[in-house]
Design a protein around this motif. Structure first.
Motif, mmCIF file in Angstrom:
data_model
loop_
_atom_site.group_PDB
_atom_site.id
_atom_site.type_symbol
_atom_site.label_atom_id
_atom_site.label_comp_id
_atom_site.label_asym_id
_atom_site.label_seq_id
_atom_site.Cartn_x
_atom_site.Cartn_y
_atom_site.Cartn_z
ATOM 1 N N UNK A 73 43.740 -14.698 21.498
ATOM 2 C CA UNK A 73 44.195 -13.306 21.429
ATOM 3 C C UNK A 73 45.545 -13.188 22.125
ATOM 4 N N UNK A 74 46.432 -12.372 21.536
ATOM 5 C CA UNK A 74 47.811 -12.262 22.002
ATOM 6 C C UNK A 74 48.026 -10.966 22.780
ATOM 7 N N UNK A 75 48.936 -11.033 23.734
ATOM 8 C CA UNK A 75 49.400 -9.858 24.474
ATOM 9 C C UNK A 75 50.872 -10.048 24.776
ATOM 10 N N UNK A 76 51.568 -8.953 25.019
ATOM 11 C CA UNK A 76 52.986 -9.015 25.355
ATOM 12 C C UNK A 76 53.180 -9.865 26.606
ATOM 13 N N UNK A 77 54.269 -10.625 26.630
ATOM 14 C CA UNK A 77 54.559 -11.483 27.775
ATOM 15 C C UNK A 77 54.606 -10.644 29.058
ATOM 16 N N UNK A 78 53.904 -11.119 30.072
ATOM 17 C CA UNK A 78 53.860 -10.423 31.352
ATOM 18 C C UNK A 78 52.728 -9.426 31.472
ATOM 19 N N UNK A 79 51.933 -9.272 30.439
ATOM 20 C CA UNK A 79 50.825 -8.324 30.494
ATOM 21 C C UNK A 79 49.749 -8.810 31.461
ATOM 22 N N UNK A 80 49.274 -7.922 32.304
ATOM 23 C CA UNK A 80 48.190 -8.218 33.232
ATOM 24 C C UNK A 80 47.249 -7.011 33.237
ATOM 25 N N UNK A 81 45.976 -7.275 33.024
ATOM 26 C CA UNK A 81 45.009 -6.193 32.955
ATOM 27 C C UNK A 81 43.937 -6.406 34.023
ATOM 28 N N UNK A 82 44.000 -5.604 35.057
ATOM 29 C CA UNK A 82 43.014 -5.660 36.132
ATOM 30 C C UNK A 82 42.683 -4.265 36.627
ATOM 31 N N UNK A 83 41.415 -4.006 36.909
ATOM 32 C CA UNK A 83 41.002 -2.631 37.248
ATOM 33 C C UNK A 83 40.318 -2.539 38.606
ATOM 34 N N UNK A 84 40.460 -3.545 39.451
ATOM 35 C CA UNK A 84 39.789 -3.473 40.747
ATOM 36 C C UNK A 84 40.231 -2.247 41.558
ATOM 37 N N UNK A 85 41.535 -1.948 41.680
ATOM 38 C CA UNK A 85 41.913 -0.721 42.394
ATOM 39 C C UNK A 85 41.435 0.553 41.690
ATOM 40 N N UNK A 86 41.329 0.514 40.361
ATOM 41 C CA UNK A 86 40.879 1.698 39.634
ATOM 42 C C UNK A 86 39.398 1.972 39.890
ATOM 43 N N UNK A 87 38.607 0.898 39.968
ATOM 44 C CA UNK A 87 37.195 1.067 40.297
ATOM 45 C C UNK A 87 37.050 1.633 41.708
ATOM 46 N N UNK A 88 37.831 1.091 42.634
ATOM 47 C CA UNK A 88 37.772 1.580 44.012
ATOM 48 C C UNK A 88 38.172 3.053 44.082
ATOM 49 N N UNK A 89 39.243 3.421 43.398
ATOM 50 C CA UNK A 89 39.680 4.821 43.414
ATOM 51 C C UNK A 89 38.660 5.750 42.791
ATOM 52 N N UNK A 90 38.034 5.313 41.690
ATOM 53 C CA UNK A 90 37.021 6.136 41.035
ATOM 54 C C UNK A 90 35.834 6.384 41.950
ATOM 55 N N UNK A 91 35.329 5.328 42.563
ATOM 56 C CA UNK A 91 34.145 5.469 43.412
ATOM 57 C C UNK A 91 34.460 6.237 44.686
ATOM 58 N N UNK A 92 35.588 5.972 45.286
ATOM 59 C CA UNK A 92 35.917 6.641 46.543
ATOM 60 C C UNK A 92 36.117 8.141 46.347
ATOM 61 N N UNK A 93 36.898 8.522 45.355
ATOM 62 C CA UNK A 93 37.170 9.949 45.153
ATOM 63 C C UNK A 93 35.908 10.710 44.771
ATOM 64 N N UNK A 94 35.073 10.120 43.911
ATOM 65 C CA UNK A 94 33.862 10.820 43.478
ATOM 66 C C UNK A 94 32.840 10.915 44.604
ATOM 67 N N UNK A 95 32.714 9.863 45.412
ATOM 68 C CA UNK A 95 31.744 9.902 46.508
ATOM 69 C C UNK A 95 32.181 10.872 47.607
ATOM 70 N N UNK A 96 33.467 10.889 47.927
ATOM 71 C CA UNK A 96 33.959 11.849 48.923
ATOM 72 C C UNK A 96 33.708 13.274 48.434
ATOM 73 N N UNK A 97 33.990 13.527 47.164
ATOM 74 C CA UNK A 97 33.742 14.863 46.599
ATOM 75 C C UNK A 97 32.259 15.207 46.657
ATOM 76 N N UNK A 98 31.405 14.244 46.346
ATOM 77 C CA UNK A 98 29.960 14.503 46.350
ATOM 78 C C UNK A 98 29.450 14.795 47.754
ATOM 79 N N UNK A 99 29.914 14.027 48.735
ATOM 80 C CA UNK A 99 29.487 14.243 50.116
ATOM 81 C C UNK A 99 29.878 15.635 50.598
ATOM 82 N N UNK A 100 31.038 16.117 50.192
ATOM 83 C CA UNK A 100 31.453 17.457 50.587
ATOM 84 C C UNK A 100 30.735 18.542 49.791
ATOM 85 N N UNK A 101 30.454 18.279 48.519
ATOM 86 C CA UNK A 101 29.928 19.326 47.643
ATOM 87 C C UNK A 101 28.450 19.598 47.841
ATOM 88 N N UNK A 102 27.648 18.561 48.126
ATOM 89 C CA UNK A 102 26.193 18.757 48.194
ATOM 90 C C UNK A 102 25.789 19.730 49.298
#
Length: 329
Positions: free
Chosen positions: A68-97
């Protein structure tokens, strides 16, 4: 005629019962089909790489992995995105409940009936406000006010996790979590209000007759009686926070390759990344960027389903409330 009507009703109900499952299966199939090229191209690096980039628009070469081909220099990683998703949603939940449960108890148990109706309508109207309105409010009003009056004085104290990342506009993890908190409060509070109303009046009267005060009756009888439903409502709110897109995209700062090292830092989430990069990804001549976004969507779907399954398991374990017998007289 009556038998035909019963048969038609049974068939209609059976079809209606299968439609949600079929829709979910079709959605999962399409996401897997679209995401497979990205899965083959990136492999496990998708979950361990910090950078998510479709490569340079001016690149002339391509990179090939597993056919499978991708443009030269393409890098696909979501570790920071997973961290941001979980952190923001959990902080919101802790405050909201606590706010939601406390507000629902106050609305049902303490306020006079003439105020319960108008405040209940206000709560329901708050749930219907579009998310983009919350996002605009956060970036134009809430964020700048917090950055000016609260974030900077707190950051000057040098407290860990509260000492960097101040943006002049107030964009960042805490602002996004606060907006998410406001967005999920109506979901949790309105559900909790109806659960509290469903507590049998005889149960409340029995608790009072056994010598409990009104406050003790709420704490020892009402809350245990509805705790399973409150947990389910909290999971509904968490699901909303996990998948929120536009509001987070406007407030987060949209940083794709950075972990939040402070509660004021800019970040991004999986859902916001899909919305923010989709237009540019469509222009990718290899199509790999779109496949990578589809893989993000597949991961987000998996996280949501796992959250729901875990919630069902916890709910079943807590399904039998233990009610006190009173303190006696």
């Amino acid at each position: 005629m009556g038998r035909r009507s019963d048969t038609a009703a049974r068939v209609g109900l059976a079809v209606a019962g299968f439609v949600p499952g079929l829709a979910l299966a079709f959605l999962a199939y399409e996401l897997i089909r679209q995401a497979y090229p990205s899965i083959a191209f990136s492999g496990t690096r998708f979950f361990t790489t910090k950078v998510f980039s479709a490569g340079s628009a001016y690149a002339t070469g391509v990179e090939v992995h597993n056919g499978y081909k991708a443009v030269h220099g393409a890098r696909f990683g979501i570790l920071p995105l997973i961290a941001g998703t979980m952190m923001s949603s959990l902080i919101a939940l802790v405050m909201a409940v606590p706010i939601s449960v406390g507000g629902a108890i106050m609305l049902v148990e303490r306020l006079p009936r003439r105020l319960q109706g108008p405040l209940g309508v206000f709560l329901e109207l708050l749930a219907g406000i579009p998310s983009v309105v919350f996002g605009l409010w956060g970036i134009t009003t809430l964020g700048p006010a917090l950055a000016r009056d609260i974030y900077r004085p707190v950051a000057s104290l040098g407290i860990p996790w509260f000492d960097s990342g101040i943006a002049s506009t107030g964009q960042g993890l805490l602002t996004a979590s606060l907006v998410l908190c406001v967005m999920i409060i109506p979901i949790i509070a309105s559900t909790t209000r109806e659960l509290i109303r469903s507590v049998p009046q005889t149960t409340r009267e029995g608790a009072l007759a056994l010598g409990l005060t009104r406050s003790e009756s709420v704490r020892l009888v009402t809350v245990p009686f509805v705790r399973t439903g409150v947990l389910a409502a909290a999971l509904l709110g968490w699901g909303r926070a996990l998948g929120e897109t536009i509001a987070v995209l406007l407030i987060s700062g949209d940083i794709l390759d950075k972990y939040p090292h402070s509660i004021f830092d800019s970040f991004s989430t999986m859902a916001a990344t899909i919305a923010g990069l989709l237009d540019g990804a469509i222009q990718d001549p290899t199509g790999m960027a779109v496949h990578a976004l589809a893989e993000i969507g597949l991961v987000l779907l998996a996280v949501t389903l796992l959250t729901n399954f875990a919630g069902r398991l916890i709910t079943r374990r807590l399904a039998t409330p233990g009610l006190p017998i009173g303190r006696g007289v």
